[in-house]
Design an enzyme around this catalytic site. Structure first.
Site, PDB file in Angstrom:
ATOM      1  N   ASP A   1      -6.499   5.461   0.928  1.00 56.16           N
ATOM      2  CA  ASP A   1      -6.733   4.082   0.516  1.00 56.16           C
ATOM      3  C   ASP A   1      -8.161   3.699   0.924  1.00 56.16           C
ATOM      4  O   ASP A   1      -8.709   4.251   1.875  1.00 56.16           O
ATOM      5  CB  ASP A   1      -5.710   3.188   1.233  1.00 56.16           C
ATOM      6  CG  ASP A   1      -5.746   1.753   0.753  1.00 56.16           C
ATOM      7  OD1 ASP A   1      -6.621   1.004   1.224  1.00 56.16           O
ATOM      8  OD2 ASP A   1      -4.915   1.376  -0.084  1.00 56.16           O
TER       9      ASP A   1
ATOM     10  N   HIS B   1       0.830  -1.210   0.000  1.00 54.77           N
ATOM     11  CA  HIS B   1       0.000   0.000   0.000  1.00 54.77           C
ATOM     12  C   HIS B   1       0.866   1.263   0.000  1.00 54.77           C
ATOM     13  O   HIS B   1       0.541   2.253  -0.674  1.00 54.77           O
ATOM     14  CB  HIS B   1      -0.926  -0.007   1.218  1.00 54.77           C
ATOM     15  CG  HIS B   1      -1.923  -1.122   1.206  1.00 54.77           C
ATOM     16  ND1 HIS B   1      -3.028  -1.131   0.387  1.00 54.77           N
ATOM     17  CD2 HIS B   1      -1.975  -2.283   1.901  1.00 54.77           C
ATOM     18  CE1 HIS B   1      -3.724  -2.238   0.583  1.00 54.77           C
ATOM     19  NE2 HIS B   1      -3.098  -2.953   1.496  1.00 54.77           N
TER      20      HIS B   1
END
Length: 483
Positions: free
Chosen positions: A118, A15
Site C-alpha cells: 500500500d 485496506h
C-alpha cells in the site's frame, strides 16, 4: 510451497479488503497451482476494529489459497497535537522489522515472485529491494488521483512556502491530464497542513511511487479520461525521471456477503424488499461510506431538500459526530433517528422514502432496478460500485482525497453532478441546493444523459474483467513481469 505473492496492507479494514480483492483476482485468473497469496497486516493500530479478525477468519475459510500473517502487536506512539494519520504512519514504520522477518521466513519455503504494498507502507519498499523481490504499489484510487500523487512532489518543490494548502484559498493547481484545476483547499486531506508530520510523510510516499517496479491500480482503462492515461504513460507526471509500468486491473469490488443475522438484519432486508416495490430508476440512494457522518444541522438540511424534491429515496443516516467539525464516525453506535431529523419528516415522507440507521448493503442496493441515482461521498470503492451498477452520482465529498475525486467525476469523467459546498462553513450544503441537485439528476434531460452514459460504463466495467478485457490483459502483463 511454490510461488507466492506477498501483499502488505495498511492498517484498517478497507485496506485489508482491497488487498484481499486483488489476491482473489490474481488467483481466480491463474489458479492456486500458479500462485498462493500471503497478506501481511499489522496489530495494535488506533484504526483497528473488532470486525477485522472476523473478516479474516471468513476469508481464510472461503478462500484457502489466501493466507494471513499478523505481525506482533506494536504500540502507537501517541503524541499530543499530532494527527491520526501521522500517528498511523509512524506506527507503520515501527513494523518494518516485522516486514523484514516475514519476508525472510516466507522466502525459506517459497519463491516470493512479487511484494505488493500500500502507498502508506512505503517504508517497506527498500526491504523488498533488499531481498531482490520485485516490489509494486497497489493504489485503490482512479488514474487521475495516481497522476496527481505522482506529480505532488513537483508541486511541493514549486511551492516551498510556509503557507499550507488549507490557507491558500485563492490558489489552484493544475495536474497533468486533468481537464480542470483543483483548489488548493481541496487537495488530499493529508497534505492540507504543512505543519502536520503527515504532510512530509505523504510527499515522501508519493516521491517513491516511481522507484517501484510498477503500480497496480483499481480502475479500468475505459473509465479513465484518455488525457490522464496519456499523461501517466508519457511521463508528464514524473518530469524528472522514468515512470514505472502501470497496470489498471479493476474494478475489484468486494462481493456482498450475506446479511448478518444481527439485531438490524430485519431492517436491512426491509430496505431491499421496499426497493423491489418501487418503479424502475425512481429511487435516489444516499450513503456516505462506512465513516461519513454529518452534524444534526446538516442532516436537517438534507431532509428538507429531499422532502421538497418530491423524489423517492433510500437514505442511510449515521450518528452525528461528537465533534461538530468532524465528518467521520467509527462504528455503528445506536442513536435516536427521530431526534436528528426534522419533526414529522419520517411520517410526511413515509409513502416515498425510507431511512435506515448506520448501514445498508450498498452493492446490493445499487444493483436494484429501482435505484436511479446515488448521493456519494466520492470514496473510490463507492464510485466503482456505482459504475459497475450503471448508476449516476451526485458528488458530495467529505474527507481524504474525495474532493479530488469529485473534480474528476464531474468534469473529466462526466458521470456525476457536484453539490455546491460552502468551504468557509466546513462544506455545508443548503436544503435548497440538495433539492436542486436531486431534481437535476432524477428529472432533467441532463440527468437522463448521465444515466445513459453510466449504463454504458457499467457494461464496459464487466467487459474489462472478461477473458479479452483490458483489466485481464493488464493482469497478464503484470504476471509476465514477475515470472
Amino acid at each position: 510451497m511454490g510461488d507466492v505473492i506477498v501483499l502488505y496492507a495498511s492498517p484498517g479494514m478497507g485496506h485489508i479488503v482491497s488487498m484481499v480483492e486483488l489476491g482473489k483476482f490474481i488467483v481466480h485468473r491463474y489458479g492456486p497451482h500458479k500462485f498462493s497469496i500471503t497478506i501481511l497486516y499489522t496489530c495494535g493500530s488506533i484504526v483497528d476494529t473488532a470486525s477485522i479478525p472476523v473478516y479474516i477468519r471468513r476469508i481464510s475459510h472461503s478462500h484457502p489459497f489466501i493466507s494471513f500473517r499478523q505481525f506482533p502487536r506494536v504500540t502507537n506512539n501517541i503524541t499530543r497535537n499530532i494527527s491520526v494519520p501521522a500517528i498511523t504512519f509512524d506506527f507503520i514504520r515501527q513494523n518494518d522489522p516485522h516486514v523484514r522477518s516475514a519476508l525472510q521466513e516466507i522466502s525459506k519455503s517459497a519463491t516470493v515472485r512479487a511484494f505488493i504494498i500500500d502507498l502508506f507502507c512505503t517504508s517497506a519498499l527498500p526491504i523488498g529491494k533488499e531481498f531482490n523481490i520485485p516490489t509494486y504499489y497497489f493504489r485503490t484510487s482512479g488514474a487521475a488521483i495516481l497522476a496527481a500523487f505522482l506529480y505532488l512532489p513537483k508541486i511541493d518543490e514549486q511551492t516551498k512556502t510556509t503557507e499550507s494548502f488549507k490557507d491558500l484559498r485563492d490558489t489552484v493547481f493544475e495536474f497533468p491530464g486533468w481537464k480542470s484545476p483543483l483548489k488548493a483547499t481541496h487537495m488530499v486531506q493529508l497534505v492540507l497542513d504543512r505543519n502536520d508530520p503527515a504532510y512530509s510523510d505523504m510527499i515522501y510516499f508519493c516521491s517513491h511511487l516511481p522507484k517501484s517496479n510498477g503500480i497496480i491500480v483499481n480502475t479500468f482503462e475505459e473509465l479513465e479520461p484518455p488525457s490522464v492515461l496519456q499523461a501517466i504513460a508519457g511521463g508528464l507526471c514524473v518530469p524528472d525521471g522514468p515512470t514505472p509500468p502501470v497496470y489498471y486491473v479493476g474494478p475489484l469490488i468486494e462481493e456482498e456477503k450475506e446479511l448478518s443475522k444481527d439485531a438490524d438484519a430485519a431492517e436491512k432486508e426491509d430496505c431491499l424488499s421496499w426497493l423491489d416495490k418501487q418503479p424502475s430508476r425512481s429511487v435516489l440512494f444516499l450513503c456516505f461510506g462506512s465513516m461519513g457522518s454529518f452534524p444534526a444541522a446538516q442532516l436537517k438540511e438534507i431532509a428538507n431538500g429531499l422532502e421538497a424534491s418530491g423524489q423517492r429515496f433510500l437514505w442511510v443516516v449515521k450518528k452525528p459526530p461528537v465533534e461538530e467539525k468532524s465528518k467521520q464516525v467509527h462504528g455503528v453506535d445506536d442513536f435516536d433517528l427521530k431526534g436528528v431529523l426534522p419533526e414529522g419528516f419520517l411520517e410526511r415522507t413515509a409513502d416515498r422514502g425510507m431511512v435506515v440507521k448506520s448501514w445498508a448493503p450498498q452493492v446490493v442496493v445499487l444493483k436494484k432496478e429501482s435505484v436511479g441515482g446515488f448521493v456519494t461521498h466520492c470514496g473510490w470503492n463507492s464510485v466503482l460500485e456505482a459504475v459497475v451498477a450503471g448508476v449516476p452520482m451526485i458528488a458530495w465529498p467529505l474527507y481524504a482525497e474525495q474532493h479530488m475525486n469529485r473534480n474528476v467525476l464531474v468534469t473529466d469523467m462526466e458521470i456525476a453532478i457536484g453539490v455546491e459546498q460552502r468551504d468557509e462553513e466546513g462544506g455545508f450544503v443548503s436544503g435548497e441546493e440538495v433539492e436542486r441537485r436531486v431534481r437535476e439528476l432524477m428529472e432533467s434531460e441532463g440527468g437522463r444523459v448521465l444515466r445513459e452514459r453510466c449504463k454504458k460504463l457499467g457494461e464496459m466495467a464487466s467487459a474489462a474483467l472478461g477473458e479479452t478485457g483490458s483489466s485481464t490483459r493488464n493482469l497478464v502483463n503484470f504476471v509476465s513481469s514477475i515470472t
